[in-house]
Design an enzyme around this catalytic site. Structure first.
Site, PDB file in Angstrom:
ATOM      1  CG  HIS A 191      42.904  32.315  52.757  1.00 44.54           C
ATOM      2  ND1 HIS A 191      42.350  33.311  53.508  1.00 44.54           N
ATOM      3  CD2 HIS A 191      43.006  32.822  51.499  1.00 44.54           C
ATOM      4  CE1 HIS A 191      42.122  34.379  52.749  1.00 44.54           C
ATOM      5  NE2 HIS A 191      42.515  34.110  51.530  1.00 44.54           N
ATOM      6  CG  ASN A 199      40.026  38.340  51.969  1.00 47.62           C
ATOM      7  OD1 ASN A 199      39.937  37.175  52.339  1.00 47.62           O
ATOM      8  ND2 ASN A 199      40.772  38.706  50.947  1.00 47.62           N
ATOM      9  CG  HIS A 225      33.288  27.176  44.670  1.00 45.71           C
ATOM     10  ND1 HIS A 225      33.327  28.352  43.985  1.00 45.71           N
ATOM     11  CD2 HIS A 225      33.446  26.211  43.733  1.00 45.71           C
ATOM     12  CE1 HIS A 225      33.501  28.122  42.700  1.00 45.71           C
ATOM     13  NE2 HIS A 225      33.572  26.823  42.517  1.00 45.71           N
TER      14      HIS A 225
HETATM   15 FE1  HDE Z   1      40.756  33.047  47.507  1.00 49.38          FE
HETATM   16  N1  HDE Z   1      41.445  31.152  47.359  1.00 49.38           N
HETATM   17  N2  HDE Z   1      41.403  33.426  45.666  1.00 49.38           N
HETATM   18  N3  HDE Z   1      40.265  35.018  47.720  1.00 49.38           N
HETATM   19  N4  HDE Z   1      40.206  32.729  49.387  1.00 49.38           N
HETATM   20  C1  HDE Z   1      41.436  30.224  48.329  1.00 49.38           C
HETATM   21  O1  HDE Z   1      40.692  28.037  48.038  1.00 49.38           O
HETATM   22  C2  HDE Z   1      41.712  32.499  44.739  1.00 49.38           C
HETATM   23  C3  HDE Z   1      40.394  35.985  46.775  1.00 49.38           C
HETATM   24  C4  HDE Z   1      39.533  33.588  50.207  1.00 49.38           C
HETATM   25  O2  HDE Z   1      38.867  29.323  54.849  1.00 49.38           O
HETATM   26  C5  HDE Z   1      41.815  28.856  47.844  1.00 49.38           C
HETATM   27  O3  HDE Z   1      39.991  26.360  49.378  1.00 49.38           O
HETATM   28  C6  HDE Z   1      41.948  33.121  43.474  1.00 49.38           C
HETATM   29  C7  HDE Z   1      39.621  37.151  47.127  1.00 49.38           C
HETATM   30  C8  HDE Z   1      39.339  32.992  51.498  1.00 49.38           C
HETATM   31  O4  HDE Z   1      38.965  27.664  53.420  1.00 49.38           O
HETATM   32  C9  HDE Z   1      42.063  29.078  46.351  1.00 49.38           C
HETATM   33  C10 HDE Z   1      41.787  34.458  43.673  1.00 49.38           C
HETATM   34  C11 HDE Z   1      39.045  36.849  48.326  1.00 49.38           C
HETATM   35  C12 HDE Z   1      39.917  31.726  51.407  1.00 49.38           C
HETATM   36  C13 HDE Z   1      41.776  30.556  46.190  1.00 49.38           C
HETATM   37  C14 HDE Z   1      41.433  34.644  45.039  1.00 49.38           C
HETATM   38  C15 HDE Z   1      39.460  35.516  48.688  1.00 49.38           C
HETATM   39  C16 HDE Z   1      40.442  31.599  50.082  1.00 49.38           C
HETATM   40  C17 HDE Z   1      42.906  28.171  48.612  1.00 49.38           C
HETATM   41  C18 HDE Z   1      41.976  35.581  42.678  1.00 49.38           C
HETATM   42  C19 HDE Z   1      38.150  37.734  49.201  1.00 49.38           C
HETATM   43  C20 HDE Z   1      40.004  30.703  52.524  1.00 49.38           C
HETATM   44  C21 HDE Z   1      42.249  27.036  49.354  1.00 49.38           C
HETATM   45  C22 HDE Z   1      41.065  35.538  41.616  1.00 49.38           C
HETATM   46  C23 HDE Z   1      36.907  38.100  48.581  1.00 49.38           C
HETATM   47  C24 HDE Z   1      38.806  29.824  52.538  1.00 49.38           C
HETATM   48  C25 HDE Z   1      40.874  27.074  48.969  1.00 49.38           C
HETATM   49  C26 HDE Z   1      38.890  28.844  53.697  1.00 49.38           C
HETATM   50  C27 HDE Z   1      41.059  30.441  49.606  1.00 49.38           C
HETATM   51  C28 HDE Z   1      41.831  31.158  44.995  1.00 49.38           C
HETATM   52  C29 HDE Z   1      41.224  35.933  45.597  1.00 49.38           C
HETATM   53  C30 HDE Z   1      39.036  34.900  49.917  1.00 49.38           C
HETATM   54  C31 HDE Z   1      43.453  28.702  45.842  1.00 49.38           C
HETATM   55  C32 HDE Z   1      42.330  32.410  42.184  1.00 49.38           C
HETATM   56  C33 HDE Z   1      39.488  38.433  46.307  1.00 49.38           C
HETATM   57  C34 HDE Z   1      38.651  33.620  52.702  1.00 49.38           C
HETATM   58  O5  HDE Z   1      41.189  28.331  45.555  1.00 49.38           O
END
Ligand code: HDE
Length: 686
Positions: free
Chosen positions: A80, A153, A344
């Protein structure tokens, strides 16, 4: 950019705006100082020993300026990275008291300030906006009980079921490590190798190959919290819920050919669209909905509600619309607000809690951890955009870039020096307490048997598409797999998605010259009409209409058109041969915003050509190109009678094409065509 929408004049500032105001600095008309506040007499030359001599170490101003510059960049988000954001507010339609005690979900008269960040997932920070990808839809609610984040998402399911696989999935979809290509694209070997070997991805891959993955605008896409969460009411009763954001303008996508061209013509397409809509007062709105499932119905569905590769079909569990979010203010500073915002899924308020979805459980660790690297230490909650509107009181101290000045000598609990404060509050007095779910079982590393069906909902998604949407999915598979070099992986994908739909994969296999998928017609017949975006609202509001105008135009005809386009709430923009004023037959003139050279048909939703017919060869050549591209992308076209020589004869009677005769008649038809947006029944395929 900036907050030019004069929002401040017509709206009382909310608590978050007032808080941010304290950090704002306006440099206009001010003296230039160092970071220590020293006004400098000179900022152009470094301090030297003689005009032509070496620069001196003692030049503190030079050293400070360069050092700060050297450290301007922070690590981009691992996923993202590319995104944009805006401020807004949430308003409830009716109290949710029956289901939750969350303070911001009680009183419809209260507006809660929010910040939203939209993003793509795979690309780097500078990648193009319009790539085929999932979009992030992260919302921070600054409530009176602390920050609550929905990190959602635009697709309601995910590629994997367990967070431990997230690094593997992300490594596979990101550019390949030896070459660092392709940028922001899943069309390469490692992504499809991952898919073939992790078949729980099937459902999400179907969405990723559909039009949902190429949204026309952040204002026209849905948002889904994906995981199942819990509401808890005052009496401790829990109800499972899934959250939805539904755009008031309906769900609209680009066509694939457009996305690729826009990536070059205007890689900032989606972020500019959002900023422009807010600046012109066309505030993006999304209704907020929840699907509710009583706790005792946990096992009543034919899938596991903890499985993030499953949706709750809306026809079975309707979406209850509970409120609306409105985005009404652009950021003042992209870095300070959009880049530094930290979401978060574990930012909760009383009345909302998690479930044991193993994907969600892993996310609860990841988001804080990633901020430590990105934002440089444990105090990122003090960055203005991340601060809660409630003052923070606890015994956490110090660390990099600490802003808070805690004034007492007590930084521990329990204590008597401070009368044992800051103190916790019991659940009945508003303190957060986790839901006391009963859990039992052996400690195991395994997948629950109830998570083993990977194809039924993937098939339901395909079954629910219109013919055009199905064709787009097939074309996307063809495109993506054409870019996969390894023939074995292609074949594995064909065989895997044969489980979703044989006819779909037979077409792909034939195109690729691969073996046909084995198996029979899909055994899954379920359909959920809510999945087709063809069934969402269609409106002309905010669609961009390019008016190609030539010298000698008829003022009456022009005014009728502008008036009708304004009534239909479209955004008309004049395109001239160049940027000089265009003279009408009656001597009046219009100032074009674009020229035929600098504008491009892929950046408009409809094209209207008005003029005298007396045009030079350059105008003719470029205007024809505009019409042909617009035609190819199924968008509405209107050509006035005197300009019909620009229209190929075979286009004339096609859907969404209007040739002017009487101005009122043709204007009305054009407006209806704009509302329909795409006219798929033309005699072309691209
Ligand atoms: Fe994320 N995801 N994600 N994700 N995600 C990040 O956090 C992660 C997942 C989502 O505009 C990171 O601040 C793991 C699902 C959005 O700042 C990180 C897993 C969904 C955004 C991270 C997922 C999301 C992130 C990268 C699997 C939809 C952008 C930077 C367990 C429900 C937020 C940050 C923004 C961002 C981890 C799966 C949505 C790396 C470990 C499922 C919208 O922490």
């Amino acid at each position: 950019m900036g907050n030019q929408n004069n929002n401040e004049n017509n709206q009382i500032k909310n608590a978050k705006e007032k808080q941010l105001d304290e950090f704002k600095v306006d440099n206009q008309g001010k003296n230039l100082t160092t970071n220590q506040g020293l006004t400098m007499s000179q900022d152009e030359f470094s301090l030297k020993a003689g005009d032509r001599g070496p620069t001196l170490m003692e030049d503190f101003h030079f050293r400070e300026k360069i050092t700060h510059f050297d450290h301007e960049r922070i690590p981009e988000r691992v996923v993202h990275a590319r995104g944009t954001g805006a401020h807004g507010e949430f308003q409830l339609y009716e109290s949710m008291k029956e289901y939750t005690k969350a303070g911001f979900l009680q009183d419809p008269s209260i507006k809660t300030p929010i910040f939203v960040r939209f993003s793509t997932v795979a690309g780097f920070r500078g990648s193009a906006d319009t790539v085929r990808d999932i979009r992030g839809f992260a919302v921070k609610f600054y409530t009176q009980e602390g920050n609550y984040d929905i990190v959602a998402n635009n697709i309601p399911v995910f590629f994997i079921q367990d967070a431990i696989k997230f690094p593997d999935f992300v490594h596979a979809v990101k550019p390949e490590p030896d070459t660092e290509v392709p940028q922001a694209s899943s069309a390469h070997d490692t992504f499809w190798d991952f898919v073939a070997n992790n078949q729980e991805s099937a459902h999400t891959v179907m969405w990723a190959m559909s039009d949902r993955a190429i949204p026309k605008s952040y204002r026209m896409m849905e948002g889904f919290g994906i995981h199942t969460f819990r509401f808890i009411n005052e009496s401790g009763k829990s109800t499972f819920f899934k959250v939805h954001f539904k755009p008031v303008l309906g769900v609209h996508s680009l066509v694939w050919d457009e996305t690729q061209k826009i990536a070059g013509k205007d890689p900032d397409f989606n972020r500019k669209d959002l900023q422009e809509a807010i600046n012109t007062g066309n505030y993006p709105e999304y209704e907020v909905g929840v699907q509710l499932l009583p706790e005792d119905k946990e096992f009543s569905l034919d899938f596991d509600i903890l499985d993030p590769t499953k949706i709750w079909p809306e026809e079975d569990i309707p979406v209850k619309i509970i409120g609306k979010i409105t985005l009404n203010k652009n950021v003042d500073n992209f870095f300070a607000e959009v880049e530094q915002v930290a979401f978060h899924p574990g930012h909760l308020v009383p009345g909302i809690d998690f479930t044991n979805d193993p994907l969600l459980q892993g996310r609860l660790f990841s988001y804080t951890d990633t901020q430590l690297t990105r934002l440089g230490g444990p105090n990122f909650h003090e960055i203005p955009i991340n601060r809660s509107v409630v003052t923070v009181h606890n015994n956490q101290r110090d660390g990099h870039s600490r802003q808070t000045i805690n004034t007492t000598n007590v930084s521990y609990h329990n204590n008597s020096l401070s009368n044992n404060t800051p103190k916790t509050l019991g659940e009945d007095q508003g303190g957060f307490a986790n839901y006391q779910e009963k859990v039992e079982g052996n400690i195991v590393r395994s997948r629950s048997k109830s998570f083993e069906d990977h194809f039924s909902q993937a098939a339901m998604f395909y079954n629910s598409m219109s013919n055009v949407e199905k064709k787009h999915i097939i074309d996307a598979f063809k495109f993506e797999l054409s870019k996969v070099n390894n023939k074995d992986i292609r074949q594995q994908i064909i065989d895997m998605f044969g489980n979703v739909n044989i006819d779909m994969m037979t077409q792909v296999a034939q195109y690729l010259g691969a073996n046909l998928p084995k198996g029979e017609a899909s055994k899954y017949n379920k359909v959920s009409p809510a999945l087709s975006q063809e069934n969402t609202i269609k409106k002309s509001d905010t669609l961009k209409v390019g008016i190609i105008l030539s010298e000698g135009y008829n003022l009456d005809e022009f005014n009728t058109m502008i008036k009708a386009l304004n009534v239909a709430k479209t955004m008309p923009e004049i395109i001239g041969c160049n940027l000089s004023p265009i003279k009408g037959s009656d001597g009046t003139s219009q100032l074009p915003k674009h020229s035929l050279l600098s504008a491009d048909p892929v950046l408009f939703d409809a094209i209207c050509v008005l003029g005298s017919g007396n045009v030079d060869p350059d105008f003719k050549m470029r205007a024809k190109m505009f019409i042909e591209e617009t035609y190819k992308h199924f968008k509405p076209i209107l050509v006035s009678q005197s300009m019909t020589m620009l229209l190929k004869p075979e286009m004339k009677d096609q859907p969404g094409v209007t040739v002017g005769d009487s101005k009122d008649k043709f204007t009305n038809k054009f407006i209806t065509d704009i509302s329909a947006h795409r006219h798929w029944d033309r005699n072309i395929t691209i």
